[in-house]
Scaffold this motif. Sequence first.
Motif, short mmCIF file in Angstrom:
data_model
loop_
_atom_site.label_atom_id
_atom_site.label_comp_id
_atom_site.label_asym_id
_atom_site.label_seq_id
_atom_site.Cartn_x
_atom_site.Cartn_y
_atom_site.Cartn_z
N GLU A 15 0.83 -1.21 0.00
CA GLU A 15 0.00 0.00 0.00
C GLU A 15 0.86 1.26 0.00
OE1 GLU A 15 -4.15 -1.31 2.26
OE2 GLU A 15 -2.39 -0.76 3.46
N ALA A 70 -5.23 -0.86 -5.66
CA ALA A 70 -5.35 -0.22 -4.35
C ALA A 70 -6.64 -0.63 -3.66
CB ALA A 70 -5.28 1.30 -4.50
N PRO A 91 5.03 3.57 -3.86
CA PRO A 91 4.64 4.72 -4.71
C PRO A 91 4.14 4.30 -6.09
CG PRO A 91 7.04 4.59 -4.47
CD PRO A 91 6.45 3.60 -3.52
N ASP A 92 4.45 3.08 -6.51
CA ASP A 92 3.99 2.64 -7.83
C ASP A 92 2.52 2.25 -7.85
OD1 ASP A 92 6.51 3.01 -8.87
OD2 ASP A 92 7.15 0.94 -8.46
N VAL A 93 1.91 2.14 -6.66
CA VAL A 93 0.49 1.77 -6.57
C VAL A 93 -0.35 3.04 -6.54
CG1 VAL A 93 -1.30 0.58 -5.25
CG2 VAL A 93 1.02 -0.38 -5.38
N GLU A 94 -1.14 3.24 -7.56
CA GLU A 94 -2.00 4.43 -7.63
C GLU A 94 -3.06 4.38 -6.53
OE1 GLU A 94 -1.73 7.02 -9.53
OE2 GLU A 94 0.03 6.24 -10.62
N PRO A 95 -3.30 5.49 -5.81
CA PRO A 95 -4.25 5.49 -4.68
C PRO A 95 -5.65 5.02 -5.05
CG PRO A 95 -2.93 7.49 -4.70
CD PRO A 95 -2.62 6.78 -5.97
N ASN A 96 -6.16 5.34 -6.21
CA ASN A 96 -7.53 4.99 -6.59
C ASN A 96 -7.60 3.88 -7.63
OD1 ASN A 96 -8.67 6.97 -4.87
ND2 ASN A 96 -8.20 8.55 -6.41
N SER A 97 -6.51 3.18 -7.80
CA SER A 97 -6.48 2.12 -8.80
C SER A 97 -7.20 0.87 -8.32
CB SER A 97 -5.02 1.76 -9.14
OG SER A 97 -4.40 1.19 -8.00
N THR A 98 -7.43 -0.04 -9.26
CA THR A 98 -8.05 -1.32 -8.91
C THR A 98 -7.21 -2.08 -7.91
OG1 THR A 98 -9.08 -1.47 -11.10
CG2 THR A 98 -8.90 -3.51 -9.82
#
Length: 409
Positions: A220, A232, A223-230
Amino acid sequence: MTEVRGQLSFTEDLGRDLQLQEYGLDPEAGSPLLPNAAVMSALQNLVRLATELCGAPFGVVNIISAEYQHQIGAWGVDPGVCSREDSMCAKVFLSRERTVVADASKDPRFADNPFVTGEIGKVRFYASVPLQTESGFVPGTLCVFSDKTNELRPEQVSMLEVLAKQVVELLELQHRTVQLDRTYSELKDSNAKLAGFAGRVSHDLRIPLTTILGYVELVEDDPDVEPNSTAARYLDRIGASGRRMLGMLEDVLSYSRVGGGIQPEQISLRDVTEEVIGDLGVEHAGIVEVEDISLRADRGQLRILLQNLVSNAMNYSSPERELRIRISGVSNYHGTTVFVADNGKGIAPEDRAKVLEPLVRLRRDGDGPGSGLGLATCSNIAKAHGGDLNLAETPGGGTTVAVSFPAEP
């Protein structure tokens, strides 16, 4: 070929002794069969009544095992044990019919018996009624006798049979008590094993689950995980489910530990409550009111109890009013009772016994999450201290939990 002893075969003798054990009567060789003290006292009163009714100075309740005759109730003589071969009652009790003999020295069944010849006693008048249970088992007899000849009127014989039935009722009562004690012991042992198993499994599962949650948090924060991505959203669901499962495992582990190694000490209810409030992050002002009292209890388990009860009050608060929790206690020579009262949704009278069972939840609309072990754990904590937990309605709405902590003897 089956060996035959008197009126009973060897296998029947074994069955007889096993049945006597079911009645709490241990037929060990040479040892008297002693029922509990209350049954002994009642038997003695019945035997005394039988002797007075029949005008005989002596009376006994005989229990006949494979090898011996045991007197478990007596009047006019001291209870004793003799071999079954010497017993007068053993010769007739399996007939299931009453036996009344005016002069035993003239009766061919008893004339050479040592209780008649003078070798052990000098019985003349003898009357006995078999003790037959509902199942048809005959453990022995109610017997009255005298060293003088005597006759009984029909109504005296009838009353002697009535008294014999009362003796059977006492023996059946002891039988049921033995069965209940055995069942309770088995359930207690089974629950202890189940709690131990649950504790071990919870402990073993907690370690890998904590590891999984740790990795979820690391991902979580990537930084490569977008906050509003699937991804996430999936991680958020995994984390929420994992934390909920971890909470359930903690509840099971707490439930399994209750009652082990109780170490009572004199503690302040306010101090323990303050610790719980800190653990739960509850704003003290305006929500929890504490009335201090000193009580003797295991500090750690009292803390678990209060934490569960405060958590329940928060989970089941009423949408119609702001949450209020009042914790208080009262002491007297019986011990201390702690009260935790809230103004939440409350628990219907018909559900109060049910919610004290493990893994039971009411599942009402708007209820918060839970494992169904909180109140069951609190109840076990009370029982581990020798007390009890009761639920009642708070005046104006809500639930009041009363937990008793008995004084030490």
